[in-house]
Motif scaffolding. Structure first.
Motif, PDB file in Angstrom:
ATOM      1  N   MET A 118     -15.078  -5.447   8.877  1.00  0.00           N
ATOM      2  CA  MET A 118     -14.326  -6.016   8.702  1.00  0.00           C
ATOM      3  C   MET A 118     -14.462  -6.065   6.776  1.00  0.00           C
ATOM      4  SD  MET A 118     -11.604  -6.136  10.200  1.00  0.00           S
ATOM      5  CE  MET A 118      -9.879  -6.554   9.213  1.00  0.00           C
ATOM      6  N   LEU A 119     -15.302  -6.191   6.063  1.00  0.00           N
ATOM      7  CA  LEU A 119     -15.299  -6.117   4.501  1.00  0.00           C
ATOM      8  C   LEU A 119     -15.641  -4.620   4.644  1.00  0.00           C
ATOM      9  CD1 LEU A 119     -16.352  -7.572   1.763  1.00  0.00           C
ATOM     10  CD2 LEU A 119     -18.332  -7.594   2.909  1.00  0.00           C
ATOM     11  N   VAL A 120     -16.545  -4.330   5.165  1.00  0.00           N
ATOM     12  CA  VAL A 120     -16.187  -2.517   5.108  1.00  0.00           C
ATOM     13  C   VAL A 120     -15.385  -1.532   5.370  1.00  0.00           C
ATOM     14  CG1 VAL A 120     -18.075  -0.465   5.992  1.00  0.00           C
ATOM     15  CG2 VAL A 120     -18.966  -2.719   5.738  1.00  0.00           C
ATOM     16  N   ASP A 121     -14.571  -2.267   5.938  1.00  0.00           N
ATOM     17  CA  ASP A 121     -13.266  -1.516   6.488  1.00  0.00           C
ATOM     18  C   ASP A 121     -12.410  -1.471   5.075  1.00  0.00           C
ATOM     19  OD1 ASP A 121     -11.879  -0.421   8.753  1.00  0.00           O
ATOM     20  OD2 ASP A 121     -10.328  -1.990   7.436  1.00  0.00           O
ATOM     21  N   ALA A 122     -12.325  -3.154   4.904  1.00  0.00           N
ATOM     22  CA  ALA A 122     -11.771  -3.095   3.322  1.00  0.00           C
ATOM     23  C   ALA A 122     -12.034  -2.571   2.403  1.00  0.00           C
ATOM     24  CB  ALA A 122     -11.256  -4.730   2.881  1.00  0.00           C
ATOM     25  N   ILE A 123     -12.908  -2.292   2.280  1.00  0.00           N
ATOM     26  CA  ILE A 123     -13.638  -1.722   0.585  1.00  0.00           C
ATOM     27  C   ILE A 123     -13.445   0.246   0.786  1.00  0.00           C
ATOM     28  CG2 ILE A 123     -16.037  -1.248  -0.019  1.00  0.00           C
ATOM     29  CD1 ILE A 123     -17.232  -3.761   0.347  1.00  0.00           C
ATOM     30  N   ASN A 124     -13.287   0.640   2.119  1.00  0.00           N
ATOM     31  CA  ASN A 124     -13.307   1.855   2.861  1.00  0.00           C
ATOM     32  C   ASN A 124     -11.678   2.184   2.367  1.00  0.00           C
ATOM     33  OD1 ASN A 124     -15.844   3.289   2.480  1.00  0.00           O
ATOM     34  ND2 ASN A 124     -16.249   1.373   3.332  1.00  0.00           N
ATOM     35  N   HIS A 125     -11.012   0.823   2.847  1.00  0.00           N
ATOM     36  CA  HIS A 125      -9.613   1.947   3.358  1.00  0.00           C
ATOM     37  C   HIS A 125      -8.162   0.639   2.850  1.00  0.00           C
ATOM     38  CE1 HIS A 125     -11.128   3.947   6.589  1.00  0.00           C
ATOM     39  NE2 HIS A 125     -11.600   3.055   6.966  1.00  0.00           N
ATOM     40  N   ARG A 126      -8.927   1.292   1.063  1.00  0.00           N
ATOM     41  CA  ARG A 126      -7.910   0.341   0.146  1.00  0.00           C
ATOM     42  C   ARG A 126      -6.692   0.965   0.243  1.00  0.00           C
ATOM     43  NH1 ARG A 126     -12.808  -0.403  -3.626  1.00  0.00           N
ATOM     44  NH2 ARG A 126     -13.208  -1.960  -3.552  1.00  0.00           N
ATOM     45  N   ARG A 127      -5.444   0.684   0.815  1.00  0.00           N
ATOM     46  CA  ARG A 127      -4.499   1.414   0.305  1.00  0.00           C
ATOM     47  C   ARG A 127      -2.792   1.006   0.012  1.00  0.00           C
ATOM     48  NH1 ARG A 127      -4.906   1.995   6.977  1.00  0.00           N
ATOM     49  NH2 ARG A 127      -6.688   3.996   6.753  1.00  0.00           N
ATOM     50  N   PRO A 128      -2.227   1.695  -0.183  1.00  0.00           N
ATOM     51  CA  PRO A 128      -0.700   0.965  -0.628  1.00  0.00           C
ATOM     52  C   PRO A 128      -0.496  -0.241   0.597  1.00  0.00           C
ATOM     53  CG  PRO A 128      -0.701   3.399  -0.432  1.00  0.00           C
ATOM     54  CD  PRO A 128      -1.856   3.284  -0.275  1.00  0.00           C
ATOM     55  N   SER A 129       0.625  -0.918   0.015  1.00  0.00           N
ATOM     56  CA  SER A 129       1.053  -1.765   0.715  1.00  0.00           C
ATOM     57  C   SER A 129       2.434  -1.355   1.233  1.00  0.00           C
ATOM     58  CB  SER A 129       1.746  -3.010  -0.134  1.00  0.00           C
ATOM     59  OG  SER A 129       2.797  -2.442  -1.020  1.00  0.00           O
ATOM     60  N   ALA A 130       2.236  -0.371   1.769  1.00  0.00           N
ATOM     61  CA  ALA A 130       3.497   0.327   2.913  1.00  0.00           C
ATOM     62  C   ALA A 130       2.775   0.583   3.808  1.00  0.00           C
ATOM     63  CB  ALA A 130       4.524   1.785   1.617  1.00  0.00           C
ATOM     64  N   ALA A 131       1.856   1.653   2.994  1.00  0.00           N
ATOM     65  CA  ALA A 131       0.931   2.007   4.790  1.00  0.00           C
ATOM     66  C   ALA A 131       0.344   1.293   5.575  1.00  0.00           C
ATOM     67  CB  ALA A 131      -0.830   2.698   3.631  1.00  0.00           C
ATOM     68  N   THR A 132      -0.420   1.358   6.732  1.00  0.00           N
ATOM     69  CA  THR A 132      -0.540   1.041   7.875  1.00  0.00           C
ATOM     70  C   THR A 132      -1.463   0.142   7.562  1.00  0.00           C
ATOM     71  OG1 THR A 132       1.089   2.188   9.357  1.00  0.00           O
ATOM     72  CG2 THR A 132      -1.004   0.718  10.074  1.00  0.00           C
ATOM     73  N   GLU A 133      -1.534  -0.436   7.259  1.00  0.00           N
ATOM     74  CA  GLU A 133      -3.689  -1.756   7.645  1.00  0.00           C
ATOM     75  C   GLU A 133      -4.338  -1.195   8.892  1.00  0.00           C
ATOM     76  OE1 GLU A 133      -2.991  -5.315   5.221  1.00  0.00           O
ATOM     77  OE2 GLU A 133      -2.096  -5.639   6.940  1.00  0.00           O
ATOM     78  N   ASN A 134      -5.325  -1.043   8.013  1.00  0.00           N
ATOM     79  CA  ASN A 134      -6.890  -1.025   9.094  1.00  0.00           C
ATOM     80  C   ASN A 134      -6.918  -1.913   9.584  1.00  0.00           C
ATOM     81  OD1 ASN A 134      -6.814   1.863   8.790  1.00  0.00           O
ATOM     82  ND2 ASN A 134     -10.065   1.415   9.020  1.00  0.00           N
ATOM     83  N   THR A 135      -7.807  -2.141  11.185  1.00  0.00           N
ATOM     84  CA  THR A 135      -8.685  -2.946  11.097  1.00  0.00           C
ATOM     85  C   THR A 135      -9.793  -3.267  11.983  1.00  0.00           C
ATOM     86  OG1 THR A 135      -8.475  -5.703  12.128  1.00  0.00           O
ATOM     87  CG2 THR A 135      -7.170  -3.871  13.040  1.00  0.00           C
ATOM     88  N   VAL A 136     -10.857  -3.209  12.561  1.00  0.00           N
ATOM     89  CA  VAL A 136     -12.003  -3.514  12.691  1.00  0.00           C
ATOM     90  C   VAL A 136     -11.870  -2.381  14.297  1.00  0.00           C
ATOM     91  CG1 VAL A 136     -11.804  -5.353  14.425  1.00  0.00           C
ATOM     92  CG2 VAL A 136     -13.832  -4.255  13.611  1.00  0.00           C
ATOM     93  N   PHE A 137     -12.584  -1.250  14.064  1.00  0.00           N
ATOM     94  CA  PHE A 137     -13.023  -0.196  14.799  1.00  0.00           C
ATOM     95  C   PHE A 137     -12.936  -1.092  16.669  1.00  0.00           C
ATOM     96  CE2 PHE A 137     -15.116   3.639  17.100  1.00  0.00           C
ATOM     97  CZ  PHE A 137     -13.709   4.090  16.977  1.00  0.00           C
ATOM     98  N   GLY A 138     -14.765  -1.891  16.009  1.00  0.00           N
ATOM     99  CA  GLY A 138     -14.777  -2.167  18.003  1.00  0.00           C
ATOM    100  C   GLY A 138     -15.689  -1.421  18.449  1.00  0.00           C
TER     101      GLY A 138
ATOM    102  N   TYR B 182       7.009  -0.213  17.165  1.00  0.00           N
ATOM    103  CA  TYR B 182       6.324  -0.179  15.636  1.00  0.00           C
ATOM    104  C   TYR B 182       6.155   1.142  15.113  1.00  0.00           C
ATOM    105  CZ  TYR B 182       2.627  -1.825  12.629  1.00  0.00           C
ATOM    106  OH  TYR B 182       2.153  -2.264  12.225  1.00  0.00           O
ATOM    107  N   ASP B 183       6.241   0.767  13.831  1.00  0.00           N
ATOM    108  CA  ASP B 183       6.262   2.244  12.931  1.00  0.00           C
ATOM    109  C   ASP B 183       4.873   2.318  12.302  1.00  0.00           C
ATOM    110  OD1 ASP B 183       8.489   3.321  14.511  1.00  0.00           O
ATOM    111  OD2 ASP B 183       9.717   2.621  12.160  1.00  0.00           O
ATOM    112  N   PHE B 184       3.960   3.836  12.703  1.00  0.00           N
ATOM    113  CA  PHE B 184       2.936   3.567  12.198  1.00  0.00           C
ATOM    114  C   PHE B 184       2.695   4.208  10.315  1.00  0.00           C
ATOM    115  CE2 PHE B 184       1.542   2.911  16.180  1.00  0.00           C
ATOM    116  CZ  PHE B 184       0.777   1.910  15.974  1.00  0.00           C
ATOM    117  N   ARG B 185       2.445   4.330   9.421  1.00  0.00           N
ATOM    118  CA  ARG B 185       2.703   4.324   8.132  1.00  0.00           C
ATOM    119  C   ARG B 185       1.591   4.827   7.500  1.00  0.00           C
ATOM    120  NH1 ARG B 185       7.723   4.405   4.972  1.00  0.00           N
ATOM    121  NH2 ARG B 185       9.438   3.787   6.795  1.00  0.00           N
ATOM    122  N   LEU B 186       1.137   6.729   7.211  1.00  0.00           N
ATOM    123  CA  LEU B 186       0.068   7.132   6.722  1.00  0.00           C
ATOM    124  C   LEU B 186      -0.081   7.336   5.551  1.00  0.00           C
ATOM    125  CD1 LEU B 186      -0.782   7.270  10.081  1.00  0.00           C
ATOM    126  CD2 LEU B 186      -1.648   9.325   9.749  1.00  0.00           C
ATOM    127  N   THR B 187      -0.726   7.395   4.929  1.00  0.00           N
ATOM    128  CA  THR B 187      -1.787   7.737   3.478  1.00  0.00           C
ATOM    129  C   THR B 187      -1.898   8.649   3.750  1.00  0.00           C
ATOM    130  OG1 THR B 187      -3.423   6.457   3.095  1.00  0.00           O
ATOM    131  CG2 THR B 187      -1.908   5.681   2.270  1.00  0.00           C
TER     132      THR B 187
END
Ligand SMILES: [Fe+2]
Length: 286
Positions: A82-102, A279-284
């Motif tokens: 999750m730390l690697v994910d957070a660092i690599n996917h800093r997005r504007p608040s309007a965008a859908t957030e990432n989470t762990v791939f698994g 659910y609506d997804f929003r992409l950057t």
């Protein structure tokens, strides 16, 4: 390079990185050596403890095969994924957030049309999932590829079951011209990550449980946009505040609306109680 002591050993090892090397490799190795030596110094690791650490990593490797990736589980349960994910996917608040791939995504999942059933016959509580894929300024994204995968009601992914008749509860869809997607599945259940190996031992020794709150995995990609790897979690799940892999974000927790048997939003007649999710997804932009 002689008479090395606990006070000058780190510098001696770092001096070995002086040669002409890839700059990024050198940066990573320098930091890794610094932190690893600092860790050993800070806790004054005993020889038996160091050997136990090596045994643990060796067992972690031995647990890995085509179906089981114990190192990803280790990374997930230590919060590193999750730390690697957070660092690599800093997005504007309007965008859908990432989470762990698994570890349970599979390449080559079957393709479905919008509105299809992805369960491959696995019984459960019918659930109709629908929404849009849009850019963060609200424009619909046509032909976005949506991959979905989820656990079975017996709390195993199909790939964890050697007897599985084939791929189950996973599929690939495409948004229509107005950015819409829809599919039928079953309501996901919470499940334990595999805890019969070294990661399970680590969790037990830490007084932690191995459970993940119920979720559906999504990976959404479209040309010109950053790919989103995320989940939708079920509102009300008892593990939302203690996910074993630290993946829950409020923006990804959704209401699974319960309905009596009858007509679903797609016009289909359902002969038992069912759920709907919107659910609506929003992409950057990439
Ligand atoms: Fe999962």
């Amino acid at each position: 390079m002689r008479n090395l002591t606990e006070s000058n050993l780190t510098d001696a090892v770092l001096s070995k990185l002086a040669g002409p090397q890839d700059v990024r490799f050198k940066q990573i190795m320098t930091s890794l050596i610094h932190h690893l030596h600092a860790f050993v110094r800070e806790v004054e690791v005993t020889e038996e403890e160091w050997l136990e650490g090596i045994r643990f990593l060796t067992r972690t490797g031995h647990f890995c095969d085509d179906q089981r990736q114990e190192f990803i589980l280790l990374s997930d349960t230590l919060g590193v994924s999750m730390l690697v994910d957070a660092i690599n996917h800093r997005r504007p608040s309007a965008a859908t957030e990432n989470t762990v791939f698994g570890p349970f995504h599979v390449i080559g999942a079957p393709e479905f049309g919008n509105g299809d059933d992805i369960t491959a016959g696995v019984p459960g509580e019918p659930t109709y999932v629908r929404g849009h894929v849009r850019s963060i300024d609200g424009r619909p994204i046509a032909d976005a590829i949506i991959e979905v995968w989820q656990v079975r009601p017996d709390r195993l992914y199909d790939v964890q079951d050697p007897e599985a008749p084939g791929m189950q509860l996973r599929g690939k869809l495409k948004t229509d011209g107005e950015g819409r997607y829809a599919f039928w599945t079953i309501k996901p259940v919470s499940y334990s990550i595999p805890d019969d190996g070294p990661v399970g031992d680590m969790l037990k020794a830490s007084g932690r449980h191995p459970w993940r709150p119920a979720h559906i995995h999504f990976m959404i990609s479209a040309p010109g946009y950053e790919t989103v790897v995320t989940h939708l979690f079920v509102e009300g799940d008892p593990y939302l505040n203690s996910d074993a892999v630290f993946g829950v974000k409020d923006s990804l927790v959704v209401d699974f609306q319960a309905h009596e048997s009858g007509r679903a939003p797609d016009g289909k007649s359902v002969d038992k109680p069912f759920y709907t999710v919107h659910y609506d997804f929003r992409l950057t932009r990439a």
